[in-house]
Design an enzyme around this catalytic site. Sequence first.
Site, PDB file in Angstrom:
ATOM      1  N   ASP A 257       0.849  -1.188   0.000  1.00 58.39           N
ATOM      2  CA  ASP A 257       0.000   0.000   0.000  1.00 58.39           C
ATOM      3  C   ASP A 257       0.890   1.246   0.000  1.00 58.39           C
ATOM      4  O   ASP A 257       1.828   1.349   0.810  1.00 58.39           O
ATOM      5  CB  ASP A 257      -0.902   0.000   1.233  1.00 58.39           C
ATOM      6  CG  ASP A 257      -1.944   1.108   1.183  1.00 58.39           C
ATOM      7  OD1 ASP A 257      -2.964   0.909   0.504  1.00 58.39           O
ATOM      8  OD2 ASP A 257      -1.724   2.162   1.807  1.00 58.39           O
ATOM      9  N   ASN A 265      -2.513  12.997  -3.429  1.00 60.38           N
ATOM     10  CA  ASN A 265      -3.604  13.423  -4.306  1.00 60.38           C
ATOM     11  C   ASN A 265      -4.102  14.816  -3.951  1.00 60.38           C
ATOM     12  O   ASN A 265      -4.343  15.657  -4.823  1.00 60.38           O
ATOM     13  CB  ASN A 265      -4.773  12.427  -4.214  1.00 60.38           C
ATOM     14  CG  ASN A 265      -4.689  11.330  -5.260  1.00 60.38           C
ATOM     15  OD1 ASN A 265      -4.024  11.492  -6.279  1.00 60.38           O
ATOM     16  ND2 ASN A 265      -5.350  10.217  -5.013  1.00 60.38           N
ATOM     17  N   HIS A 270      -4.925  14.403  -8.867  1.00 58.35           N
ATOM     18  CA  HIS A 270      -5.048  12.991  -9.242  1.00 58.35           C
ATOM     19  C   HIS A 270      -4.061  12.571 -10.327  1.00 58.35           C
ATOM     20  O   HIS A 270      -3.707  11.398 -10.427  1.00 58.35           O
ATOM     21  CB  HIS A 270      -6.480  12.698  -9.695  1.00 58.35           C
ATOM     22  CG  HIS A 270      -7.474  12.728  -8.574  1.00 58.35           C
ATOM     23  ND1 HIS A 270      -7.557  11.729  -7.632  1.00 58.35           N
ATOM     24  CD2 HIS A 270      -8.410  13.662  -8.226  1.00 58.35           C
ATOM     25  CE1 HIS A 270      -8.512  12.020  -6.759  1.00 58.35           C
ATOM     26  NE2 HIS A 270      -9.038  13.192  -7.090  1.00 58.35           N
ATOM     27  N   ASP A 274      -1.958   9.200 -10.123  1.00 61.26           N
ATOM     28  CA  ASP A 274      -1.889   8.187 -11.185  1.00 61.26           C
ATOM     29  C   ASP A 274      -0.442   7.892 -11.566  1.00 61.26           C
ATOM     30  O   ASP A 274      -0.068   6.740 -11.827  1.00 61.26           O
ATOM     31  CB  ASP A 274      -2.654   8.659 -12.414  1.00 61.26           C
ATOM     32  CG  ASP A 274      -4.164   8.623 -12.217  1.00 61.26           C
ATOM     33  OD1 ASP A 274      -4.609   8.038 -11.215  1.00 61.26           O
ATOM     34  OD2 ASP A 274      -4.887   9.188 -13.061  1.00 61.26           O
ATOM     35  N   GLU A 300      -4.755   2.382  -4.321  1.00 65.53           N
ATOM     36  CA  GLU A 300      -3.284   2.403  -4.257  1.00 65.53           C
ATOM     37  C   GLU A 300      -2.733   1.124  -3.646  1.00 65.53           C
ATOM     38  O   GLU A 300      -1.576   1.086  -3.223  1.00 65.53           O
ATOM     39  CB  GLU A 300      -2.814   3.623  -3.460  1.00 65.53           C
ATOM     40  CG  GLU A 300      -3.101   3.583  -1.968  1.00 65.53           C
ATOM     41  CD  GLU A 300      -4.489   4.059  -1.588  1.00 65.53           C
ATOM     42  OE1 GLU A 300      -4.701   4.352  -0.404  1.00 65.53           O
ATOM     43  OE2 GLU A 300      -5.366   4.140  -2.484  1.00 65.53           O
TER      44      GLU A 300
END
Length: 381
Positions: A257, A265, A270, A274, A300
Amino acid sequence: MVLDTVTLRVALGVVTLTLFLLFYSSFRRTRSRYSGWWSLALLFFLTGNLALLLHGTPHQAWANPAGNLLLVTGAFSVWAGSRSLRLLGTPRWLFLAGPAFTAVASLLDSPASNTWSGGLAYLGMMTVGIALASRELWLLKPGASQVHRTIAVAAGFMAAYYLCRWVVYLADGPLGPVFRTYFNPAMTSLITLVLLVSVSYSMTALSNEQLINGLSERATRDGLTGLLNRSAFMELATEEVYRLKATGSAGALILADLDHFKALNDLHGHTAGDAAIKAFASACAASVRSTDLVARYGGEEFIILLPGANQESAKIIAGAISRRLMDTDTGLALPTVSYGVAVSTSAHADLAGMISAADAALYEAKALGRNRVVCVGSQSQ
């Protein structure tokens, strides 16, 4: 009755136009890249042959170079289409180099009076383009059918024929008896006509196979990272864990994770999130073995199954992933990663038990301050 060159070229044009309309209709329905490239190739072959029908007219000065250019572009389109079956792109400069060379050679060789202007360049580039297509088709991994091998052989035959034309042209000239008997435009048009019909029939199977493979790929892969998606991983991993259990082999499962991902973010948007996810996916793909399964588990979070691995091996792979991630240059500070590792040595262990144990280990890694690997043993209850 002996058919002359003009008659055969007209027949070839009619057949090529028919095939183009059929394949273009298929391309509009399926959007298959291979159908698209084959449609372009047919269009170039059609217009190139039409241009060469203007030999002996006042338009020969431009029609001859244009015809050579279009036919060679058609051959290189077949090559580009063959590469698309292997999910490879074709650099634009490489695609255009052969046709451009042919056009220049034809323009510099008195096209107004010489019907074979740029003949050596034209025959040579046709040989190269078709031979490259044959090679790509032969290297294509076998799918549901072996039709690509048949097309590869047909393309190889055509490339060999053009190579022979080039050699005889070089040695004997276009007016020599051997060239005029065996390698003249009429004979070439007849062979091309037969091969276009037979190969186009097989192309339908290849195009459908590519479409099916594309749909299968989209159904099993995560759109952002290209890794397995969760459902595909669960299906494959269940089978693999069952195999490990049947053979009494060990295995390890990693849940990973990205730390403080929400903050990334919120701070950078975002797009940055990404980029971090894709960077981690790339680090995973570069660090695991070919026998391992890697998937985006959700958001994630990622999951990795390592058949035959022990606790130490799993820790080494997790460390390698983090190092590769930190070495990635994305223009932003990438987050650290927490790992939970479950190692199974029990003949009764199952996938659900391993995931549950790895999730508990991941929770512990987060509680201990993140950016670390926590390992536990896993046994099914």
